[in-house]
Design a protein around this motif. Structure first.
Motif, PDB file in Angstrom:
ATOM      1  N   PHE A  98      -2.750  10.507   4.361  1.00 61.77           N
ATOM      2  CA  PHE A  98      -2.283   9.359   5.139  1.00 61.77           C
ATOM      3  C   PHE A  98      -1.827   8.237   4.211  1.00 61.77           C
ATOM      4  CE2 PHE A  98      -3.689   5.759   8.164  1.00 61.77           C
ATOM      5  CZ  PHE A  98      -2.462   5.724   8.798  1.00 61.77           C
ATOM      6  N   SER A  99      -2.641   7.926   3.221  1.00 66.24           N
ATOM      7  CA  SER A  99      -2.304   6.876   2.272  1.00 66.24           C
ATOM      8  C   SER A  99      -1.088   7.263   1.433  1.00 66.24           C
ATOM      9  CB  SER A  99      -3.501   6.596   1.355  1.00 66.24           C
ATOM     10  OG  SER A  99      -3.193   5.598   0.411  1.00 66.24           O
ATOM     11  N   ASP A 100      -1.060   8.512   0.984  1.00 63.36           N
ATOM     12  CA  ASP A 100       0.064   8.980   0.174  1.00 63.36           C
ATOM     13  C   ASP A 100       1.363   8.960   0.972  1.00 63.36           C
ATOM     14  OD1 ASP A 100       1.148  10.444  -2.259  1.00 63.36           O
ATOM     15  OD2 ASP A 100       1.565  11.927  -0.701  1.00 63.36           O
ATOM     16  N   TRP A 101       1.293   9.381   2.228  1.00 65.30           N
ATOM     17  CA  TRP A 101       2.472   9.345   3.091  1.00 65.30           C
ATOM     18  C   TRP A 101       2.990   7.916   3.236  1.00 65.30           C
ATOM     19  CZ3 TRP A 101       3.144   6.636   7.626  1.00 65.30           C
ATOM     20  CH2 TRP A 101       4.345   6.893   8.311  1.00 65.30           C
ATOM     21  N   ALA A 102       2.091   6.960   3.434  1.00 66.71           N
ATOM     22  CA  ALA A 102       2.489   5.561   3.584  1.00 66.71           C
ATOM     23  C   ALA A 102       3.155   5.044   2.311  1.00 66.71           C
ATOM     24  CB  ALA A 102       1.281   4.697   3.936  1.00 66.71           C
ATOM     25  N   ASP A 103       2.625   5.439   1.150  1.00 64.09           N
ATOM     26  CA  ASP A 103       3.236   5.034  -0.120  1.00 64.09           C
ATOM     27  C   ASP A 103       4.654   5.576  -0.239  1.00 64.09           C
ATOM     28  OD1 ASP A 103       0.827   3.826  -0.767  1.00 64.09           O
ATOM     29  OD2 ASP A 103       0.176   5.429  -2.114  1.00 64.09           O
ATOM     30  N   ARG A 104       4.824   6.855   0.087  1.00 62.98           N
ATOM     31  CA  ARG A 104       6.148   7.474  -0.028  1.00 62.98           C
ATOM     32  C   ARG A 104       7.130   6.908   0.993  1.00 62.98           C
ATOM     33  NH1 ARG A 104       5.602  12.391   1.620  1.00 62.98           N
ATOM     34  NH2 ARG A 104       3.335  12.529   1.838  1.00 62.98           N
ATOM     35  N   ALA A 105       6.639   6.654   2.207  1.00 60.82           N
ATOM     36  CA  ALA A 105       7.501   6.066   3.232  1.00 60.82           C
ATOM     37  C   ALA A 105       7.935   4.660   2.829  1.00 60.82           C
ATOM     38  CB  ALA A 105       6.770   6.035   4.572  1.00 60.82           C
ATOM     39  N   VAL A 109      -5.731   3.178  10.479  1.00 58.49           N
ATOM     40  CA  VAL A 109      -5.910   2.387   9.256  1.00 58.49           C
ATOM     41  C   VAL A 109      -7.301   1.768   9.231  1.00 58.49           C
ATOM     42  CG1 VAL A 109      -5.091   0.403   7.936  1.00 58.49           C
ATOM     43  CG2 VAL A 109      -3.442   1.895   9.064  1.00 58.49           C
ATOM     44  N   GLN A 110      -7.731   1.218  10.371  1.00 55.26           N
ATOM     45  CA  GLN A 110      -9.055   0.612  10.470  1.00 55.26           C
ATOM     46  C   GLN A 110     -10.150   1.628  10.162  1.00 55.26           C
ATOM     47  OE1 GLN A 110     -10.326  -2.788  11.598  1.00 55.26           O
ATOM     48  NE2 GLN A 110     -11.865  -1.679  10.412  1.00 55.26           N
ATOM     49  N   ARG A 111     -10.031   2.797  10.751  1.00 55.37           N
ATOM     50  CA  ARG A 111     -11.047   3.822  10.548  1.00 55.37           C
ATOM     51  C   ARG A 111     -10.980   4.405   9.140  1.00 55.37           C
ATOM     52  NH1 ARG A 111     -13.549   6.223  15.376  1.00 55.37           N
ATOM     53  NH2 ARG A 111     -12.953   5.017  17.200  1.00 55.37           N
ATOM     54  N   ALA A 112      -9.798   4.468   8.561  1.00 53.03           N
ATOM     55  CA  ALA A 112      -9.680   4.922   7.175  1.00 53.03           C
ATOM     56  C   ALA A 112     -10.343   3.915   6.238  1.00 53.03           C
ATOM     57  CB  ALA A 112      -8.212   5.117   6.801  1.00 53.03           C
ATOM     58  N   SER A 113     -10.169   2.629   6.522  1.00 58.30           N
ATOM     59  CA  SER A 113     -10.800   1.595   5.704  1.00 58.30           C
ATOM     60  C   SER A 113     -12.322   1.711   5.763  1.00 58.30           C
ATOM     61  CB  SER A 113     -10.360   0.202   6.187  1.00 58.30           C
ATOM     62  OG  SER A 113      -8.967   0.031   6.044  1.00 58.30           O
ATOM     63  N   SER A 114     -12.841   1.979   6.951  1.00 55.43           N
ATOM     64  CA  SER A 114     -14.283   2.140   7.098  1.00 55.43           C
ATOM     65  C   SER A 114     -14.770   3.389   6.367  1.00 55.43           C
ATOM     66  CB  SER A 114     -14.650   2.236   8.585  1.00 55.43           C
ATOM     67  OG  SER A 114     -14.296   1.048   9.265  1.00 55.43           O
ATOM     68  N   PHE A 115     -14.008   4.457   6.459  1.00 52.50           N
ATOM     69  CA  PHE A 115     -14.342   5.712   5.776  1.00 52.50           C
ATOM     70  C   PHE A 115     -14.385   5.505   4.267  1.00 52.50           C
ATOM     71  CE2 PHE A 115     -12.976   9.645   3.671  1.00 52.50           C
ATOM     72  CZ  PHE A 115     -13.816  10.599   4.241  1.00 52.50           C
ATOM     73  N   LEU A 116     -13.382   4.814   3.740  1.00 56.36           N
ATOM     74  CA  LEU A 116     -13.289   4.607   2.295  1.00 56.36           C
ATOM     75  C   LEU A 116     -14.293   3.571   1.789  1.00 56.36           C
ATOM     76  CD1 LEU A 116      -9.406   4.673   1.968  1.00 56.36           C
ATOM     77  CD2 LEU A 116     -10.994   6.438   1.168  1.00 56.36           C
ATOM     78  N   ALA A 117     -14.835   2.768   2.694  1.00 57.46           N
ATOM     79  CA  ALA A 117     -15.809   1.754   2.286  1.00 57.46           C
ATOM     80  C   ALA A 117     -17.190   2.344   2.032  1.00 57.46           C
ATOM     81  CB  ALA A 117     -15.908   0.664   3.354  1.00 57.46           C
ATOM     82  N   LEU A 118     -17.406   3.579   2.448  1.00 56.72           N
ATOM     83  CA  LEU A 118     -18.696   4.215   2.209  1.00 56.72           C
ATOM     84  C   LEU A 118     -18.900   4.444   0.717  1.00 56.72           C
ATOM     85  CD1 LEU A 118     -18.621   6.878   5.075  1.00 56.72           C
ATOM     86  CD2 LEU A 118     -19.921   4.728   5.025  1.00 56.72           C
TER      87      LEU A 118
END
Length: 237
Positions: A74-81, A118-127
């Motif tokens: 998801f993050s990589d796709w956003a960077d490329r887009a 994005v919100q849930r990804a931020s929470s996931f990565l905050a662990l």
């Protein structure tokens, strides 16, 4: 802003790596509608795979790391887009500050249809267990922004710029997620202020050698250490 179209058909002559990237994008995009209900979870991955007409074996092959791989995609796709969008802009006529600001804004606008993801990804990565992944993805994003802005530095300044922008990127995303102003106007004003602060700090740091920089006592709360930040640089997810 509408999400950019993604061509999920494999063109003739496409390399296996390119084909795999297309399939990973296709699967990740199919997962996104389910994230709002099930979070970044195995359930969301299975439902997305079913929507994309992919079986369990293909899901495991494309995302062997499970949910972490999907979040990374998801993050990589956003960077490329973001880079694809900026390639069509006349950045050469813009100041560096404006290029960086535009890049951060464009990436968020591309993600606007999936704020819950994005919100849930931020929470996931905050662990704590995902700290390494979070650092790598953040670095890749800020590196892509500076690449789009035309940065060609290779010395200590290269890492300093990315460390400074990492703070801006993180703060702006969090502000943007809670922003209810029309067209996220408050977020863009917030971003402008943060970029202005970073550019002011960056000009001061550019005049200092690394030994002098490390001797400063009052910068700890303002500037993330480029040396600590670089521990996770360019590692593969």
């Amino acid at each position: 802003m509408a999400a950019p179209d993604i061509d999920t058909d494999t063109a003739a002559g496409t390399s296996p790596l390119d084909e795999r990237l297309v399939l990973r994008d296709r699967l990740m995009l199919a997962v996104l509608p389910h994230v709002a209900f099930d979070g970044w979870s195995e359930a969301a991955l299975r439902q997305g795979a079913a929507d994309a007409d992919m079986g369990a074996a293909q899901l495991a092959a494309l995302f062997p790391g499970g949910v972490a791989d999907a979040v990374a995609q998801f993050s990589d796709w956003a960077d490329r887009a973001m880079l694809a969008q900026l390639a069509g802009r006349d950045l050469a006529t813009m100041k560096v500050r404006a290029r960086v600001t535009l890049a951060v804004r464009v990436r968020l606008e591309l993600l606007a249809p999936w704020t819950e993801a994005v919100q849930r990804a931020s929470s996931f990565l905050a662990l704590p267990t995902h700290a390494g992944l979070a650092a790598r993805l953040l670095y890749r994003t800020v590196d892509a922004v500076w690449y789009a802005a035309g940065d060609q530095s290779t010395d200590f300044n290269h890492y300093t710029k990315r460390a400074l922008l990492a703070g801006v990127q993180t703060a702006t995303v969090l502000y943007w997620l809670s922003d209810r102003s029309p067209d996220h106007a408050d977020s863009w004003a917030f971003l402008d202020r943060r970029i202005e602060n970073v550019m002011a700090i960056g000009k001061g740091l550019a005049t200092l050698s690394p030994p002098k920089l490390s001797s400063l006592k009052n910068w700890g709360g303002l500037v993330p250490s480029p040396l600590r930040f670089s521990r996770h640089l360019r590692q593969r997810v």
